[in-house]
Structure formats: structure tokens, C-alpha cells
Write a protein that holds these residues in place. Structure first.
Motif, PDB file in Angstrom:
ATOM      1  N   LEU A 199       0.848  -1.176   0.000  1.00 33.81           N
ATOM      2  CA  LEU A 199       0.000   0.000   0.000  1.00 33.81           C
ATOM      3  C   LEU A 199       0.890   1.234   0.000  1.00 33.81           C
ATOM      4  O   LEU A 199       1.778   1.361   0.841  1.00 33.81           O
ATOM      5  CB  LEU A 199      -0.869  -0.015   1.261  1.00 33.81           C
ATOM      6  CG  LEU A 199      -1.702   1.215   1.547  1.00 33.81           C
ATOM      7  CD1 LEU A 199      -2.844   1.314   0.547  1.00 33.81           C
ATOM      8  CD2 LEU A 199      -2.252   1.134   2.961  1.00 33.81           C
ATOM      9  N   ALA A 257       1.064   5.707  -1.084  1.00 31.94           N
ATOM     10  CA  ALA A 257       0.364   6.931  -1.461  1.00 31.94           C
ATOM     11  C   ALA A 257       1.240   7.698  -2.446  1.00 31.94           C
ATOM     12  O   ALA A 257       2.446   7.833  -2.244  1.00 31.94           O
ATOM     13  CB  ALA A 257       0.072   7.780  -0.231  1.00 31.94           C
ATOM     14  N   HIS A 305      -1.671  -1.501  -4.052  1.00 37.52           N
ATOM     15  CA  HIS A 305      -2.673  -0.438  -4.095  1.00 37.52           C
ATOM     16  C   HIS A 305      -1.950   0.901  -4.005  1.00 37.52           C
ATOM     17  O   HIS A 305      -1.127   1.101  -3.106  1.00 37.52           O
ATOM     18  CB  HIS A 305      -3.658  -0.569  -2.930  1.00 37.52           C
ATOM     19  CG  HIS A 305      -4.450  -1.825  -2.993  1.00 37.52           C
ATOM     20  ND1 HIS A 305      -5.653  -1.918  -3.648  1.00 37.52           N
ATOM     21  CD2 HIS A 305      -4.180  -3.066  -2.511  1.00 37.52           C
ATOM     22  CE1 HIS A 305      -6.109  -3.152  -3.551  1.00 37.52           C
ATOM     23  NE2 HIS A 305      -5.227  -3.867  -2.869  1.00 37.52           N
ATOM     24  N   TYR A 344      -2.716   4.905  -3.712  1.00 38.94           N
ATOM     25  CA  TYR A 344      -3.701   5.953  -3.469  1.00 38.94           C
ATOM     26  C   TYR A 344      -3.110   7.300  -3.876  1.00 38.94           C
ATOM     27  O   TYR A 344      -1.926   7.546  -3.655  1.00 38.94           O
ATOM     28  CB  TYR A 344      -4.097   5.994  -1.998  1.00 38.94           C
ATOM     29  CG  TYR A 344      -5.015   4.866  -1.604  1.00 38.94           C
ATOM     30  CD1 TYR A 344      -6.391   5.042  -1.626  1.00 38.94           C
ATOM     31  CD2 TYR A 344      -4.505   3.634  -1.230  1.00 38.94           C
ATOM     32  CE1 TYR A 344      -7.243   4.004  -1.281  1.00 38.94           C
ATOM     33  CE2 TYR A 344      -5.350   2.601  -0.877  1.00 38.94           C
ATOM     34  CZ  TYR A 344      -6.718   2.786  -0.905  1.00 38.94           C
ATOM     35  OH  TYR A 344      -7.555   1.763  -0.561  1.00 38.94           O
ATOM     36  N   HIS A 392      -3.823  10.270  -2.598  1.00 34.26           N
ATOM     37  CA  HIS A 392      -3.530  11.049  -1.394  1.00 34.26           C
ATOM     38  C   HIS A 392      -3.423  10.124  -0.190  1.00 34.26           C
ATOM     39  O   HIS A 392      -4.132   9.128  -0.108  1.00 34.26           O
ATOM     40  CB  HIS A 392      -4.632  12.080  -1.135  1.00 34.26           C
ATOM     41  CG  HIS A 392      -4.809  13.057  -2.249  1.00 34.26           C
ATOM     42  ND1 HIS A 392      -3.878  14.027  -2.529  1.00 34.26           N
ATOM     43  CD2 HIS A 392      -5.795  13.202  -3.161  1.00 34.26           C
ATOM     44  CE1 HIS A 392      -4.292  14.729  -3.578  1.00 34.26           C
ATOM     45  NE2 HIS A 392      -5.449  14.242  -3.984  1.00 34.26           N
ATOM     46  N   GLY A 393      -2.572  10.477   0.715  1.00 35.71           N
ATOM     47  CA  GLY A 393      -2.406   9.690   1.938  1.00 35.71           C
ATOM     48  C   GLY A 393      -1.144  10.072   2.674  1.00 35.71           C
ATOM     49  O   GLY A 393      -1.013   9.851   3.861  1.00 35.71           O
ATOM     50  N   GLY A 438      -5.695   5.376   8.986  1.00 31.35           N
ATOM     51  CA  GLY A 438      -6.302   6.381   8.116  1.00 31.35           C
ATOM     52  C   GLY A 438      -7.811   6.452   8.163  1.00 31.35           C
ATOM     53  O   GLY A 438      -8.447   6.804   7.174  1.00 31.35           O
ATOM     54  N   ARG A 442      -9.332   9.808   6.905  1.00 32.00           N
ATOM     55  CA  ARG A 442      -8.572  10.476   5.860  1.00 32.00           C
ATOM     56  C   ARG A 442      -9.102  10.226   4.460  1.00 32.00           C
ATOM     57  O   ARG A 442      -8.348  10.029   3.533  1.00 32.00           O
ATOM     58  CB  ARG A 442      -7.113  10.074   5.970  1.00 32.00           C
ATOM     59  CG  ARG A 442      -6.589  10.494   7.342  1.00 32.00           C
ATOM     60  CD  ARG A 442      -5.138  10.464   7.514  1.00 32.00           C
ATOM     61  NE  ARG A 442      -4.416  11.288   6.595  1.00 32.00           N
ATOM     62  CZ  ARG A 442      -3.112  11.174   6.437  1.00 32.00           C
ATOM     63  NH1 ARG A 442      -2.442  10.290   7.124  1.00 32.00           N
ATOM     64  NH2 ARG A 442      -2.475  11.945   5.596  1.00 32.00           N
ATOM     65  N   ILE A 497      -8.555   6.827   1.348  1.00 26.61           N
ATOM     66  CA  ILE A 497      -7.547   5.897   1.855  1.00 26.61           C
ATOM     67  C   ILE A 497      -8.017   5.132   3.081  1.00 26.61           C
ATOM     68  O   ILE A 497      -7.484   4.082   3.411  1.00 26.61           O
ATOM     69  CB  ILE A 497      -6.205   6.619   2.122  1.00 26.61           C
ATOM     70  CG1 ILE A 497      -5.075   5.612   2.116  1.00 26.61           C
ATOM     71  CG2 ILE A 497      -6.262   7.431   3.410  1.00 26.61           C
ATOM     72  CD1 ILE A 497      -3.717   6.215   1.974  1.00 26.61           C
ATOM     73  N   SER A 498      -9.055   5.623   3.736  1.00 31.45           N
ATOM     74  CA  SER A 498      -9.557   4.942   4.928  1.00 31.45           C
ATOM     75  C   SER A 498     -10.056   3.530   4.623  1.00 31.45           C
ATOM     76  O   SER A 498     -10.175   2.706   5.525  1.00 31.45           O
ATOM     77  CB  SER A 498     -10.668   5.756   5.593  1.00 31.45           C
ATOM     78  OG  SER A 498     -11.795   5.835   4.750  1.00 31.45           O
ATOM     79  N   TRP A 554      -8.422   1.242   3.034  1.00 35.28           N
ATOM     80  CA  TRP A 554      -7.345   0.290   2.812  1.00 35.28           C
ATOM     81  C   TRP A 554      -7.394  -0.875   3.787  1.00 35.28           C
ATOM     82  O   TRP A 554      -7.016  -1.999   3.437  1.00 35.28           O
ATOM     83  CB  TRP A 554      -5.984   0.972   2.822  1.00 35.28           C
ATOM     84  CG  TRP A 554      -5.372   1.174   4.177  1.00 35.28           C
ATOM     85  CD1 TRP A 554      -5.421   2.308   4.930  1.00 35.28           C
ATOM     86  CD2 TRP A 554      -4.598   0.237   4.922  1.00 35.28           C
ATOM     87  NE1 TRP A 554      -4.732   2.135   6.099  1.00 35.28           N
ATOM     88  CE2 TRP A 554      -4.222   0.865   6.122  1.00 35.28           C
ATOM     89  CE3 TRP A 554      -4.192  -1.071   4.712  1.00 35.28           C
ATOM     90  CZ2 TRP A 554      -3.455   0.233   7.102  1.00 35.28           C
ATOM     91  CZ3 TRP A 554      -3.428  -1.710   5.676  1.00 35.28           C
ATOM     92  CH2 TRP A 554      -3.069  -1.064   6.853  1.00 35.28           C
TER      93      TRP A 554
END
Length: 90
Positions: free
Chosen positions: A23, A25, A53, A55, A57-58, A65, A68, A71-72, A74
């Protein structure tokens, strides 16, 4: 020496590297998302199952997260991935 040369994630993969959930960002100002991408590609070369994955933004260190934005979600993806991996190993 750049960060990729100092920490070559794709060159530290061995046959003992486990299946991996990655994961990242895109706006991470500490660890470039390319690290996760290179690691994922390295795992593919070694035929090690992986899920990646990215994202938009993050930032860095977003933890769970939960407050947020996009991204929350994930943690749900990771939970689904772990369930799938566990089922496959039985």
C-alpha cells in the motif's frame, strides 16, 4: 547515492519472501511510491503473489487512516486479502 540505491526493495526479494500486500500513497513525501512499485514488480519476477494499491492522497505514515478520505478503505482491502491468502493456504 539515491534512496533506490541505498534501499533497493526489489533486490532484497528471495524465495523466502512471503506473499505481500503493498500500500502506497502517490503524495508520500518520505518514501516514493516507486519503492512499492519496484517491490511489486520484483515479487512478480520471483512468482511471489502480491497485491499493490496506490492511493493518490495519503502522505506518509497514514496508519489506519480512518478519517482520511478514500484511503480509509485500505484496511478493508487488506482484511479481504488476508482472508483470501489464508483460504488459499488451507
Amino acid at each position: 547515492m539515491g534512496i533506490f540505491e541505498t534501499f533497493p526493495t526489489d533486490r532484497r526479494i528471495t524465495t523466502n519472501t512471503p506473499q505481500t500486500f503493498i500500500l502506497v500513497a502517490d503524495d508520500d513525501g518520505v518514501t516514493p511510491p516507486e519503492h512499492g512499485i519496484h517491490f511489486y514488480l520484483g515479487l512478480r519476477k520471483m512468482n511471489i503473489p502480491a497485491e499493490l494499491h496506490i492511493y493518490k492522497h495519503g502522505g506518509h505514515g497514514f496508519g489506519l487512516g480512518k478519517t482520511r478520505g478514500v484511503i480509509s478503505g485500505w484496511t478493508d482491502l487488506c482484511e479481504e486479502w488476508m482472508a483470501e491468502v489464508t483460504k488459499e493456504s488451507k
